[in-house]
Each structure stands twice: as structure tokens, then as C-alpha cells.
Motif scaffolding. Structure first.
Motif, PDB file in Angstrom:
ATOM      1  N   VAL A  18       0.859  -1.189   0.000  1.00 43.33           N
ATOM      2  CA  VAL A  18       0.000   0.000   0.000  1.00 43.33           C
ATOM      3  C   VAL A  18       0.895   1.240   0.000  1.00 43.33           C
ATOM      4  CG1 VAL A  18      -1.975  -1.088   1.146  1.00 43.33           C
ATOM      5  CG2 VAL A  18      -0.238   0.033   2.526  1.00 43.33           C
ATOM      6  N   LEU A  19       0.400   2.333  -0.544  1.00 46.48           N
ATOM      7  CA  LEU A  19       1.118   3.604  -0.547  1.00 46.48           C
ATOM      8  C   LEU A  19       0.619   4.423   0.635  1.00 46.48           C
ATOM      9  CD1 LEU A  19       3.118   5.432  -2.060  1.00 46.48           C
ATOM     10  CD2 LEU A  19       1.161   6.342  -3.327  1.00 46.48           C
ATOM     11  N   THR A  20       1.513   4.786   1.551  1.00 48.40           N
ATOM     12  CA  THR A  20       1.126   5.468   2.784  1.00 48.40           C
ATOM     13  C   THR A  20       2.313   6.231   3.361  1.00 48.40           C
ATOM     14  OG1 THR A  20       0.301   5.132   5.053  1.00 48.40           O
ATOM     15  CG2 THR A  20       1.610   3.368   4.107  1.00 48.40           C
ATOM     16  N   PRO A  21       2.063   7.291   4.139  1.00 48.82           N
ATOM     17  CA  PRO A  21       3.170   7.936   4.850  1.00 48.82           C
ATOM     18  C   PRO A  21       3.554   7.165   6.120  1.00 48.82           C
ATOM     19  CG  PRO A  21       1.144   9.113   5.289  1.00 48.82           C
ATOM     20  CD  PRO A  21       0.821   8.052   4.275  1.00 48.82           C
ATOM     21  N   GLY A  22       2.744   6.191   6.522  1.00 48.88           N
ATOM     22  CA  GLY A  22       3.033   5.419   7.724  1.00 48.88           C
ATOM     23  C   GLY A  22       2.478   6.069   8.968  1.00 48.88           C
ATOM     24  N   LYS A  23       2.890   5.549  10.113  1.00 52.41           N
ATOM     25  CA  LYS A  23       2.379   6.037  11.404  1.00 52.41           C
ATOM     26  C   LYS A  23       3.022   7.353  11.827  1.00 52.41           C
ATOM     27  CE  LYS A  23       1.427   1.438  13.242  1.00 52.41           C
ATOM     28  NZ  LYS A  23       1.811   0.435  14.244  1.00 52.41           N
ATOM     29  N   PHE A  24       4.252   7.593  11.406  1.00 51.29           N
ATOM     30  CA  PHE A  24       4.922   8.845  11.774  1.00 51.29           C
ATOM     31  C   PHE A  24       5.577   9.441  10.534  1.00 51.29           C
ATOM     32  CE2 PHE A  24       7.699   5.272  12.751  1.00 51.29           C
ATOM     33  CZ  PHE A  24       8.907   5.620  12.185  1.00 51.29           C
ATOM     34  N   PHE A  25       5.427  10.751  10.383  1.00 50.85           N
ATOM     35  CA  PHE A  25       5.927  11.430   9.186  1.00 50.85           C
ATOM     36  C   PHE A  25       5.970  12.925   9.434  1.00 50.85           C
ATOM     37  CE2 PHE A  25       1.402  10.558   8.933  1.00 50.85           C
ATOM     38  CZ  PHE A  25       0.877  11.818   8.781  1.00 50.85           C
ATOM     39  N   GLY A  26       6.738  13.639   8.629  1.00 52.76           N
ATOM     40  CA  GLY A  26       6.785  15.095   8.688  1.00 52.76           C
ATOM     41  C   GLY A  26       5.708  15.710   7.815  1.00 52.76           C
TER      42      GLY A  26
ATOM     43  N   ALA B  77      14.431   1.891   5.186  1.00 59.92           N
ATOM     44  CA  ALA B  77      13.297   1.146   5.722  1.00 59.92           C
ATOM     45  C   ALA B  77      12.893   1.775   7.043  1.00 59.92           C
ATOM     46  CB  ALA B  77      13.662  -0.312   5.922  1.00 59.92           C
ATOM     47  N   LYS B  78      11.604   1.870   7.254  1.00 65.21           N
ATOM     48  CA  LYS B  78      11.058   2.411   8.499  1.00 65.21           C
ATOM     49  C   LYS B  78      10.225   1.295   9.129  1.00 65.21           C
ATOM     50  CE  LYS B  78       7.795   5.592   8.103  1.00 65.21           C
ATOM     51  NZ  LYS B  78       7.052   6.857   8.007  1.00 65.21           N
ATOM     52  N   HIS B  79      10.688   0.772  10.264  1.00 63.30           N
ATOM     53  CA  HIS B  79       9.976  -0.313  10.942  1.00 63.30           C
ATOM     54  C   HIS B  79       9.044   0.282  11.987  1.00 63.30           C
ATOM     55  CE1 HIS B  79      12.424  -3.310   8.971  1.00 63.30           C
ATOM     56  NE2 HIS B  79      13.497  -2.594   9.294  1.00 63.30           N
ATOM     57  N   GLU B  80       7.751   0.042  11.820  1.00 64.19           N
ATOM     58  CA  GLU B  80       6.749   0.620  12.728  1.00 64.19           C
ATOM     59  C   GLU B  80       6.165  -0.395  13.698  1.00 64.19           C
ATOM     60  OE1 GLU B  80       5.009   4.176   9.984  1.00 64.19           O
ATOM     61  OE2 GLU B  80       4.043   2.239   9.798  1.00 64.19           O
ATOM     62  N   GLN B  81       6.586  -1.629  13.610  1.00 70.70           N
ATOM     63  CA  GLN B  81       6.058  -2.645  14.504  1.00 70.70           C
ATOM     64  C   GLN B  81       7.220  -3.446  15.067  1.00 70.70           C
ATOM     65  OE1 GLN B  81       5.937  -2.742  11.228  1.00 70.70           O
ATOM     66  NE2 GLN B  81       6.266  -4.794  10.465  1.00 70.70           N
ATOM     67  N   SER B  82       6.947  -4.194  16.133  1.00 68.10           N
ATOM     68  CA  SER B  82       7.971  -5.074  16.686  1.00 68.10           C
ATOM     69  C   SER B  82       8.203  -6.211  15.711  1.00 68.10           C
ATOM     70  CB  SER B  82       7.512  -5.639  18.030  1.00 68.10           C
ATOM     71  OG  SER B  82       7.327  -4.592  18.957  1.00 68.10           O
ATOM     72  N   LEU B  83       9.459  -6.489  15.444  1.00 67.80           N
ATOM     73  CA  LEU B  83       9.800  -7.547  14.498  1.00 67.80           C
ATOM     74  C   LEU B  83      10.521  -8.673  15.206  1.00 67.80           C
ATOM     75  CD1 LEU B  83      11.221  -5.433  11.532  1.00 67.80           C
ATOM     76  CD2 LEU B  83       8.968  -6.481  11.693  1.00 67.80           C
TER      77      LEU B  83
ATOM     78  N   GLY C 194       5.404   6.306   1.032  1.00 71.93           N
ATOM     79  CA  GLY C 194       6.239   5.224   0.537  1.00 71.93           C
ATOM     80  C   GLY C 194       5.422   3.954   0.491  1.00 71.93           C
ATOM     81  N   ILE C 195       6.034   2.879   0.031  1.00 78.27           N
ATOM     82  CA  ILE C 195       5.309   1.617  -0.022  1.00 78.27           C
ATOM     83  C   ILE C 195       5.440   0.898   1.312  1.00 78.27           C
ATOM     84  CG2 ILE C 195       5.360   1.289  -2.508  1.00 78.27           C
ATOM     85  CD1 ILE C 195       7.810  -0.452  -2.183  1.00 78.27           C
ATOM     86  N   LYS C 196       4.354   0.280   1.731  1.00 79.95           N
ATOM     87  CA  LYS C 196       4.302  -0.422   3.007  1.00 79.95           C
ATOM     88  C   LYS C 196       3.820  -1.850   2.771  1.00 79.95           C
ATOM     89  CE  LYS C 196       1.990  -0.423   7.480  1.00 79.95           C
ATOM     90  NZ  LYS C 196       0.999   0.238   8.327  1.00 79.95           N
ATOM     91  N   THR C 197       4.428  -2.779   3.481  1.00 82.63           N
ATOM     92  CA  THR C 197       3.993  -4.169   3.396  1.00 82.63           C
ATOM     93  C   THR C 197       2.806  -4.387   4.320  1.00 82.63           C
ATOM     94  OG1 THR C 197       5.583  -4.770   5.112  1.00 82.63           O
ATOM     95  CG2 THR C 197       6.287  -5.032   2.827  1.00 82.63           C
ATOM     96  N   THR C 198       1.863  -5.193   3.860  1.00 80.41           N
ATOM     97  CA  THR C 198       0.680  -5.515   4.655  1.00 80.41           C
ATOM     98  C   THR C 198       0.087  -6.812   4.143  1.00 80.41           C
ATOM     99  OG1 THR C 198      -1.528  -4.791   5.306  1.00 80.41           O
ATOM    100  CG2 THR C 198      -0.759  -4.001   3.217  1.00 80.41           C
ATOM    101  N   PRO C 199      -0.295  -7.753   4.914  1.00 80.51           N
ATOM    102  CA  PRO C 199      -0.169  -7.876   6.375  1.00 80.51           C
ATOM    103  C   PRO C 199       1.231  -8.347   6.781  1.00 80.51           C
ATOM    104  CG  PRO C 199      -1.211  -9.837   5.520  1.00 80.51           C
ATOM    105  CD  PRO C 199      -0.971  -8.909   4.339  1.00 80.51           C
ATOM    106  N   ASP C 200       1.450  -8.481   8.100  1.00 82.92           N
ATOM    107  CA  ASP C 200       2.736  -8.938   8.618  1.00 82.92           C
ATOM    108  C   ASP C 200       2.951 -10.415   8.296  1.00 82.92           C
ATOM    109  OD1 ASP C 200       3.083  -6.432   9.686  1.00 82.92           O
ATOM    110  OD2 ASP C 200       2.518  -6.991  11.723  1.00 82.92           O
ATOM    111  N   ALA C 201       4.185 -10.853   8.492  1.00 87.61           N
ATOM    112  CA  ALA C 201       4.589 -12.260   8.383  1.00 87.61           C
ATOM    113  C   ALA C 201       4.332 -12.844   6.999  1.00 87.61           C
ATOM    114  CB  ALA C 201       3.911 -13.096   9.465  1.00 87.61           C
TER     115      ALA C 201
END
Length: 86
Positions: free
Chosen positions: A6-14, A54-60, A21-28
Motif C-alpha cells: 500500500v502507498l502510505t506515509p506510515g504512522k509517523f511522518f513530517g 526502511a522504516k519499521h513501525e512494529q515489533s519484528l 512510501g510503499i508499506k507491506t501488509t499484512p505482517d509475516a
């Protein structure tokens, strides 16, 4: 089964538009994305430097990312391109 992008700014951004940017969804899941280079290049006797962030927004538990540069292939062969480099 591969995950979706998906195309998204993510959880935190200016700035929500500039920082998309592109985000992977779902996890795993495993993910792959490719793009054809419109022009060939030759870096013989020159350094080749590639960069991505890469911007990691979740615990990996585990994860990784890499870039593969491969020779030109017909689109019908790219469907078989897997995790191991040919």
C-alpha cells in the motif's frame, strides 16, 4: 502467499504527501516488487552504489530487506523469480 503493498506515509511522518512510501501488509509474509530499467547501464571499472531506507513501525521477530539487480528477463519469466537469486 505473498503480501500486498500500500502507498502510505506510515504512522509517523513530517509531511503526509512528501513522506509517502510503499508499506507491506499484512505482517509475516514474503514480499517482492520489481521495476524495469528503461535504459541499460554499464558500470565496468566504476563503483555501483544503491541505497534504500526502511522504516519499521512494529515489533519484528525477524526481518530483512535486500535489492537484487538481475539481467533483463522477459515478463513471463519474472513470475517464477523467487527468493533465491538465480
Amino acid at each position: 502467499e505473498a503480501g500486498d503493498w500500500v502507498l502510505t506515509p506510515g504512522k509517523f511522518f513530517g509531511d503526509a504527501e512528501i513522506n509517502k512510501g510503499i508499506k507491506t501488509t499484512p505482517d509475516a509474509r514474503f514480499y517482492a516488487i520489481s521495476s524495469e530499467m528503461k535504459e541499460t547501464f554499464d558500470n565496468k571499472d566504476k563503483d555501483l552504489v544503491l541505497q534504500f531506507s526502511a522504516k519499521h513501525e512494529q515489533s519484528l521477530d525477524c526481518g530483512g530487506g535486500y535489492i537484487k539487480i538481475i539481467p533483463s528477463e522477459p515478463p513471463d519469466k519474472m513470475a517464477d523469480f523467487g527468493r533465491d537469486t538465480p
